[in-house]
Design a protein around this motif. Structure first.
Motif: not given
Length: 606
Positions: A326-332, A343-345
């Motif tokens: 829940d606290f992880v945010h991923v972007t490319l 680019i949202p992941v």
């Protein structure tokens, strides 16, 4: 389908050209700091070795497991690199450096990083070099491909055999780089290191990096301009350290163009770097909290789209705990062609993501990109930790690279045109080539481009002074996923004023080339057949002259008329046969037809 698991270990073999021509192409011997960089970056526990080659092949750094002793030996041995070789024994170094690669090893990522500024050159005996080149492409290269090796090539001169190096890389799904000058070597070696060895990295933003308590070892690569001050590190405690600091857990390699700093058991918190910002600076770590992401290919077509998956793992197990995710945010982030795109992941069960909150983050990459080189940087932000990963991808608008080269000056001059398919994109054995050649201002005539190796089609032409010939080339081929495609490669010039050009970079595409748009080829139901069905190992013995390839003569109208009459007669015969068959033959009665169908059904069931 999830993220790609990394092999348990890497085996990297670095091959360095020390032939005499390197005096001109690397006068400052920048191969030394470049080799030192890559050997110091390879993590302990991996396998590696270094070979140099000129007339002879020398194992500069013994192949074996990388540890502190190996790294020190490699650092010192790099200083022995010179430019005294009399020949360029590429065949010898490829054979001797891979003597033990006879079968694939699924647990090992095998890579060759191969630097040269020349061509296959083992002898002054006529034909010896061409035969050696053929043995490499037809014997050594298939063996290495079958053993699971990836060859990354670097051409350090316009005189290098670019078509040959491109084949080594393309056939094994490696990266092919052309260095404008030796000053690029350190950064090129970094790029190829990241392709050869999976490492964990942290994002460096404005020269600041967050180090979490799972990091056991921290390595910072800081590039700098020659003559610039060495970097200074700011620890989370506020203490400053540099290359003169006597700290037990600190190792500092100070080179003219970069600093390489390794810290054991680094303090958790935010670190700062007092140095110029540089996009190639890196922060690498040894940790049990790792990012596992899909492997991006080295080359993609402009229209290609592929799924991209990201997972986090700790101690080898994928993390699926909702309270953690829940606290992880991923972007490319994609950079290239003068733009940056975020680019949202996501792991929300929408779009390409199949299931929400299962620990697998998903997105798509590619699609309608302009040709060029792109860098993808993945950033994972877990608030208390961060991770990053970089991939470099070359986007092309056609799946075949074309090289035009003046092999020998004179009258006539000797030219070659080579086609090398990107094996990651299409199946070389499926290629069908349609080519025409025309003398400037004359009529076009079909010409055969012979297949001279597993991944090379080459046309050699003799062109008289003042003459210019235009070649138009179209290729039909099957993509690796089975899709057919038809590709207009464009128009290529051979003759007066032609330069040595490799037409696989966006700024080198011929000005009069037609736009290349992938489209479905006509489906005949038959398997594609290679253009040249002769033995691929046999190179053509005779070189066609341009006059033979594009002979300008008036058509034989009597022969044309005879062919037209013959075709018409054939069509009339077929029509008459169809008429007799379907209109004059008595039709069976309905009962007879039903009986025939029943018999057919019984036959099928037997």
């Amino acid at each position: 389908m999830g993220a790609d698991p990394a092999p348990e270990r890497s085996d990297v073999r670095v091959l360095i050209d020390i032939s005499g021509s390197m005096k001109d192409n690397d006068p400052n011997n920048l191969r030394i700091p470049a080799l030192r960089l890559i050997t110091q970056l390879i993590p302990e526990g991996q396998q590696a070795g270094v070979w140099t080659f000129g007339q002879y092949v020398n194992m500069l750094v013994k192949h074996g497991e990388v540890d502190a002793v190996w790294k020190e030996q490699a650092y010192q041995a790099a200083g022995q690199i010179n430019s005294k070789g009399l020949f360029t024994n590429i065949e010898g170094v490829l054979e001797k450096s891979t003597w033990d690669w006879k079968a694939p090893d699924p647990n090992t990522k095998r890579s060759i990083i191969f630097l040269t500024d020349g061509v296959v050159d083992i002898s002054k005996t006529p034909g010896a070099n061409e035969k050696a080149r053929g043995r490499i492409l037809n014997e050594t290269l298939p063996r290495l491909k079958a053993a699971g090796a990836t060859i990354h090539t670097i051409a350090l001169s316009d005189a290098a055999d670019k078509a040959f190096l491109r084949q080594l890389a393309s056939t094994t799904e490696g990266w092919n780089e052309v260095a404008k000058d030796a000053s690029q070597l350190e950064r090129i070696f970094l790029k190829l290191f990241e392709k050869a060895v999976p490492v964990e990295t942290l994002p460096l933003t404005d020269n600041r990096v967050l180090v979490d308590d799972s990091v056991r070892e921290l390595t910072l690569l800081i590039f700098k301009k020659p003559g610039a001050q060495t970097a200074v590190l700011h620890m989370p405690s506020g203490e400053k350290v540099d290359h003169r600091s006597e700290t037990e857990n600190l190792r500092w390699r100070h080179e003219e163009r970069y600093d390489l700093i390794t810290i054991d058991a680094p303090m958790a918190g935010e670190w700062g770097v007092d140095a110029e910002l540089d996009p190639d600076n890196r922060v690498m770590v040894v940790t049990d909290l790792k990012v596992r992401a899909s492997r991006l290919p080295n080359v993609m077509m402009s229209q290609d789209v592929m799924p991209y998956y990201v997972e986090l793992e700790e101690h080898g197990e994928v993390i699926r705990t909702p309270e953690f995710l829940d606290f992880v945010h991923v972007t490319l982030e994609r950079s290239g062609s003068g733009e940056q795109t975020q680019i949202p992941v996501e792991d929300d069960g929408t779009g390409i993501d199949r299931s929400a909150h299962d620990g697998r983050f998903s997105t798509k990459v590619g699609g309608e990109l302009a040709p060029g080189e792109y860098e993808y940087e993945l950033v994972v932000d877990g608030m208390t930790f961060k991770r990053s990963k970089r991939d470099t991808v070359k986007v092309v608008d056609k799946p075949v690279a074309v090289t035009v080269k003046e092999e020998a000056a004179g009258d006539p001059a000797q030219y070659s045109l080579s086609l090398v398919p990107f094996a990651e994109l299409i199946k070389p054995d499926s290629m069908l080539i349609d080519a025409t050649v025309a003398k400037q201002g004359g009529a076009a005539k079909s010409v055969t481009i012979p297949r001279t190796g597993p991944s090379e089609w080459r046309l050699d032409m003799k062109v008289s002074a003042g003459d210019i010939y235009q070649l138009e080339i179209e290729v039909q081929a099957e993509r690796q996923d089975g899709r057919p495609g038809l590709y207009q490669l464009g128009s290529f010039e051979l003759g007066s004023g032609s330069k040595d050009v490799a037409f696989d970079e966006p700024d080198e595409t011929p000005a009069d080339a037609k736009p290349v748009v992938e489209k479905a080829a006509e489906d005949t139901g038959a398997e594609p057949v290679a253009e040249d069905s002769t033995d691929a190992e046999a190179a053509p013995e005779d070189e066609a002259s341009a006059e033979d390839a594009a002979e300008e003569e008036s058509p034989n109208w009597m022969l044309v008329a005879a062919k037209i009459i013959g075709v018409n007669a054939l069509l009339i015969g077929i029509a008459f046969f169809v008429y007799r068959k379907w209109f004059r033959t008595p039709k069976p009665k309905q009962d007879d037809a039903e009986d025939a169908e029943e018999k057919g059904g019984d036959d099928d069931n037997d």
